[in-house]
Design a protein around this motif. Structure first.
Motif, short mmCIF file in Angstrom:
data_model
loop_
_atom_site.label_atom_id
_atom_site.label_comp_id
_atom_site.label_asym_id
_atom_site.label_seq_id
_atom_site.Cartn_x
_atom_site.Cartn_y
_atom_site.Cartn_z
N ARG A 198 18.78 -8.66 2.21
CA ARG A 198 18.53 -7.82 3.36
C ARG A 198 19.82 -7.39 4.06
O ARG A 198 20.78 -8.15 4.13
N ASP A 202 19.46 -6.14 -4.95
CA ASP A 202 18.31 -6.94 -5.37
C ASP A 202 18.67 -8.43 -5.29
O ASP A 202 19.75 -8.79 -4.81
N GLU A 203 17.76 -9.29 -5.74
CA GLU A 203 18.00 -10.73 -5.60
C GLU A 203 19.22 -11.22 -6.37
O GLU A 203 19.83 -12.23 -6.02
N SER A 213 12.16 -6.14 -2.54
CA SER A 213 12.70 -7.48 -2.25
C SER A 213 14.19 -7.44 -2.58
O SER A 213 14.68 -6.50 -3.21
#
Length: 203
Positions: A171, A18-19, A168
């Protein structure tokens, strides 16, 4: 020289974390099986933080074992190094680590560990191959891996795809620009809660 493989566990929508860098359920399959992954005579891989070792399903075991035993050098980005503190100088596989970074190794950090801080994708892979010899260079996916792929230095892409949607996050292919064609997968193994895929990069 050994093969350069870009590799990571990844969600079905293409995220490796995740972020905040949290992998969430992506690594659960490493610890939910009944086959321990053993190196050499009896030494188990263990980056679970629990001391319980890696135990995968029978379907995944041979693939994971052969992949990890082939690794001579891991290449990682500085963000991941900082996040996991370089696995405290003990990489989960292989004997050496090359960190792609503009900054040097932290002063006094595990001087006994074979960790090398190198600026730039090409120089990092050259150093990693020198250290690995005929063994595999495993490149962690993400921004550093994307730079190395974009530079044409990756031979294969390996993905352990987990059935979760992140929506989100960070990536697998980072912020890569442009198309990069891969061959049809030459490895397709269905494990439990994971699908192992390997693709050769089309030249």
């Amino acid at each position: 020289m050994g093969t350069v493989i870009m590799h990571s566990v990844v969600s079905v929508d293409g995220f490796i974390a995740d972020e905040k860098g949290d992998v969430g359920p992506l690594h659960e399959w490493y610890f939910s099986g009944d086959v321990p992954i053993v190196v050499g005579a009896d030494e188990q891989y263990d980056h679970s933080g629990t001391g319980g070792g890696i135990k995968v399903s029978r379907a995944s075991a041979d693939y994971v074992r052969s992949m990890w035993e082939s690794i001579g050098t891991i290449v990682m980005g500085r963000n991941l190094f900082d996040q996991v503190n370089g696995w405290e100088g003990k990489p989960p596989a292989g004997d050496h680590v090359v960190v792609v970074s503009h900054r040097p190794k932290p002063e006094g950090w595990h001087p006994e560990a074979s960790y090398h801080f190198v600026e730039g994708a090409a120089a990092a892979i050259a150093r990693a191959q020198e250290l690995a010899g005929d063994r595999t260079v495993a490149v962690n996916a993400g921004d550093a891996g994307a730079q190395i792929l974009a530079a044409g230095l990756v031979d294969e892409v390996a993905m352990d795809v987990v059935p979760v949607v992140f929506g989100s996050g960070r990536r697998y292919f980072g912020g890569i620009d442009g198309q990069h064609l891969l061959e049809d997968p030459h490895v397709v193994i269905q494990g439990e809660r994971v699908l192992h895929l390997k693709f050769k990069v089309r030249r």
